[in-house]
Design an enzyme around this catalytic site. Structure first.
Site, PDB file in Angstrom:
ATOM      1  N   GLU A  93      86.632 151.495  18.200  1.00  0.00           N
ATOM      2  CA  GLU A  93      85.994 152.735  17.927  1.00  0.00           C
ATOM      3  C   GLU A  93      84.811 152.909  18.665  1.00  0.00           C
ATOM      4  O   GLU A  93      84.049 151.722  17.635  1.00  0.00           O
ATOM      5  CB  GLU A  93      86.175 152.481  16.280  1.00  0.00           C
ATOM      6  CG  GLU A  93      87.678 152.284  16.662  1.00  0.00           C
ATOM      7  CD  GLU A  93      88.308 152.514  14.646  1.00  0.00           C
ATOM      8  OE1 GLU A  93      87.150 152.856  13.813  1.00  0.00           O
ATOM      9  OE2 GLU A  93      88.274 150.654  13.912  1.00  0.00           O
ATOM     10  N   ARG A 322      93.665 137.328  16.524  1.00  0.00           N
ATOM     11  CA  ARG A 322      92.552 137.237  16.900  1.00  0.00           C
ATOM     12  C   ARG A 322      91.555 136.127  16.561  1.00  0.00           C
ATOM     13  O   ARG A 322      92.160 135.354  15.595  1.00  0.00           O
ATOM     14  CB  ARG A 322      92.100 137.916  15.415  1.00  0.00           C
ATOM     15  CG  ARG A 322      91.863 137.934  13.194  1.00  0.00           C
ATOM     16  CD  ARG A 322      91.310 139.060  12.599  1.00  0.00           C
ATOM     17  NE  ARG A 322      89.975 139.540  13.483  1.00  0.00           N
ATOM     18  CZ  ARG A 322      89.133 140.759  13.247  1.00  0.00           C
ATOM     19  NH1 ARG A 322      90.206 141.853  11.862  1.00  0.00           N
ATOM     20  NH2 ARG A 322      88.552 141.480  13.272  1.00  0.00           N
ATOM     21  N   LYS A 332      80.936 145.311   9.975  1.00  0.00           N
ATOM     22  CA  LYS A 332      79.022 146.103  10.258  1.00  0.00           C
ATOM     23  C   LYS A 332      78.962 146.737   9.379  1.00  0.00           C
ATOM     24  O   LYS A 332      77.760 146.832   9.680  1.00  0.00           O
ATOM     25  CB  LYS A 332      79.535 147.590  11.335  1.00  0.00           C
ATOM     26  CG  LYS A 332      80.888 146.768  12.422  1.00  0.00           C
ATOM     27  CD  LYS A 332      81.865 147.853  13.567  1.00  0.00           C
ATOM     28  CE  LYS A 332      82.713 147.785  14.283  1.00  0.00           C
ATOM     29  NZ  LYS A 332      83.195 148.672  14.911  1.00  0.00           N
TER      30      LYS A 332
END
Length: 638
Positions: A93, A322, A332
């Site tokens: 994204e 992950r 973020k």
């Protein structure tokens, strides 16, 4: 006694069963070899112990393709026809900078396709114009190429908006979607409510059974501006009885009144990730949709949608664990808080673990890929301590970068038994003993600069460097030196000058080997020595392994000593050649034509691994960033 049916199980039990089933399906099956008859034991002959390798001998490098040849990825490849070309994608994204966890996704998707002779696309999942900025598109592509990968194509989900809209209408006509006008609170309540302890039964949206034509009309009304944001949604008509939350009538389209960077004002409705991802994978002919295990429940809805609208190409989604790094934050939102509050110097501050920050800090792209390869790929979530990552980087740098002498906090040493105009040169190799990187000349004069920590006013048994009356070696210089006196600043109490002499043996005697050697940089203005530099030494930004768990928030876990600046450091003349010849070595994503300041890397002996910082370009002075400390420095007092 009630039967233990799916319907009688609680929601947590059904979700747990679903996850465990998908994980078991994703794991490669191990075939048991047939039992062999045991052979009679024979007496073992005496064996001599293998000699230990020399300390300078480099360790055998890990096969860079190891993670594709065996284990989870090898098993995933076998799930498709052997003659089918592999096509993958990396779908970020564009709403922020990539972090170290993304390096694993990049390495897997691009590396997997490359290993099998296929191709990998860089696809921007740009379906939310409210969060996307052009700077992120540029930064993402730049990082992918810096890591050494060239996308087969650069695509955008927004390129497919027309096709996605057509399939949304098709889904409605198939009674697979409906327009909903519920509030956020009503949506949550339909899913069982927000109170974890008092969950109630799920129930259908009151608009779920509206006529197909009515939903189609309302969906077009959403498109044409009848409704404002959050007044109407298109929801997929899935299976509310399924224990998987990803089948509870997910939102497919929402209204966002913001122009899109690529389509402008054409659209007021935008597809969600859950509607876009599987369909765009199909459009691009993706064979292996590889993602992290947080999307494992999404596999069911992914396949449901592709099957419902009957796309001609059916990709397969598979999930791997992950990569997380402890001792920092990767969110973020939290990094943005650090940037906005000026706690760090931007998204590329070397104390962060965004990939732009690691690049600026001087971490080579090859070291990051080597680190990912060392970890391998499984379905397990991996939490790695920062020290483990730095060990991997240090091991990579040890045999790949040149060596120089840099003095962070210099104090002059005047050799009184040399004439004022004394000058000689010593040959100094750039590489360690077992790596040929060439050599350069080191000037040596009456005055040299040493590290302030290499001198003590009062000697002690556990200190082996310079002290009054104690011999110490200067690297490359044939004779040890002995400090005879020193001067101090009355205000600061710091030593400002040390006087010394050579400790030469009497005629016919051998030179006594000192217990320690220290680095130095000569004062020789006519030979541009020393080179003045500013050195920045970075430490952990946070105190604990889990800043997110600290109360009241992660900002309470910040360290005061995460950055130490040495504004008056000096480097030897070899830095000029190292800079001209960088990068060492030249890598796929970092050639001489593409390399930045951070590619000028070297080992500062006894100090750490350093690179040039981008501030060198704007500040008029060479600025160095410490990449990692030397292994030998940890905890040493002398």
């Amino acid at each position: 006694m009630a039967e233990n049916t799916e319907a009688s199980k609680s929601l947590p039990e059904r979700v747990k069963d679903k996850v465990e089933g998908l994980v078991a399906e994703a794991k490669p099956k191990k075939e048991k070899p047939p039992k062999q008859p045991k052979a009679p034991k024979e007496p073992k002959p005496p064996q001599a112990k293998a000699p230990k390798p020399a300390k300078s001998e480099p360790a055998a490098p890990l096969d860079p393709e190891a993670m594709f040849k065996e284990g989870w990825l090898a098993a995933v490849r076998k799930e498709r026809a052997a003659d089918e070309s592999v096509v993958t994608r990396f779908p970020p994204e564009p709403n922020g900078y990539l972090h170290i966890g993304h390096s694993k996704a990049i390495a897997i998707n691009f590396g997997f396709a490359k290993f099998w002779g296929g191709k990998c696309n860089l696809r921007y999942d740009d379906t939310n114009p409210e969060a996307e900025e052009e700077v992120y598109f540029t930064a993402i592509e730049d990082i992918v190429r810096w890591l050494g990968f060239d996308p087969a194509a650069i695509t955008y989900s927004s390129d497919c908006f027309d096709r996605l809209y057509e399939l949304a209408e098709k889904l409605i006509t198939l009674d697979g979607a409906y327009v909903c006008h519920c509030t956020d609170e009503q949506l949550k309540d339909q899913r069982g409510g927000t109170d974890v302890k008092n969950k109630h039964e799920r129930y259908a949206c009151p608009h779920r059974d509206r006529p197909i034509e009515e939903s189609l009309t309302e969906f077009r009304a959403m498109r044409d501006g009848k409704y404002k944001p959050r007044e109407a949604f298109l929801r997929m008509k899935q299976d509310l009885t399924d224990g998987n939350p990803q089948m509870w009538d997910l939102v497919a389209y929402r209204i966002l009144e913001k122009p899109h960077h690529r389509t402008g004002d054409k659209w007021r409705i935008y597809p969600t990730y859950d509607f876009t991802h599987s369909l765009c994978d199909s459009f691009e002919g993706i064979t292996h949709s590889l993602c992290t295990t947080e999307f494992i429940l999404s596999r069911v809805s992914y396949e449901w949608l592709n099957n419902k609208v009957d796309v001609p190409h059916k990709p397969m989604q598979r999930e791997y664990g992950r990569l997380n790094v402890t001792g920092t934050v990767l969110s973020k939102r939290k990094i943005k808080k650090l940037v906005d509050d000026k706690i760090v110097d931007g998204w590329d501050d070397p104390r962060l673990y965004t990939l732009v920050a690691l690049r600026r800090r001087g971490i080579p792209p090859g070291a990051i890929l080597s680190f990912v390869n060392e970890l391998g790929v499984t379905t397990a979530k991996i939490n790695i301590q920062i020290v483990r990552f730095e060990q991997s980087v240090r091991k990579y740098l040890e045999q790949t970068v040149p060596r120089l002498m840099v003095v962070l906090d210099p104090v002059p040493v005047i050799l009184d038994d040399l004439p004022d105009d004394h000058y000689e040169e010593f040959e100094n190799a750039f590489g360690p003993k077992d790596v040929d990187m060439g050599s350069h000349k080191l000037p040596f004069t009456k005055t040299v600069y040493i590290e302030r920590d290499d001198f003590r006013e009062v000697d002690s048994k556990d200190f082996f460097r310079m002290a009054p009356g104690k011999p110490v070696g200067l690297l490359k210089v044939p004779y040890p030196i002995i400090a005879t006196s020193f001067k101090k600043d009355e205000t600061t109490g710091l030593v400002t000058e040390i006087h010394a002499k050579f400790d030469k043996p009497a005629e016919g005697e051998k030179v006594k080997k000192p217990k320690a050697y220290i680095q130095w940089v000569a004062k020789s203005p006519e030979h541009n020595s020393p080179i003045p530099v500013e050195a920045r030494v970075f430490g952990p930004l946070f105190k604990s392994d889990n800043p997110d768990a600290v109360e009241p928030n992660f900002l309470a876990d910040l360290r005061d000593d995460s950055l130490k600046v040495y504004p008056d450091a000096v480097a030897e003349v070899g830095l000029k050649e190292v800079r001209e010849r960088a990068p060492w070595p030249e890598e796929a994503g970092e050639t001489k034509t593409k390399a930045g300041f951070e590619s000028v890397r070297f080992q500062a002996m006894r100090t750490g691994y350093f690179c040039l910082d981008k501030d060198t370009e704007t500040g008029g002075k060479i600025v160095l960033n410490r990449i990692v400390a030397l292994k030998e420095d940890t905890g040493k007092a002398a």
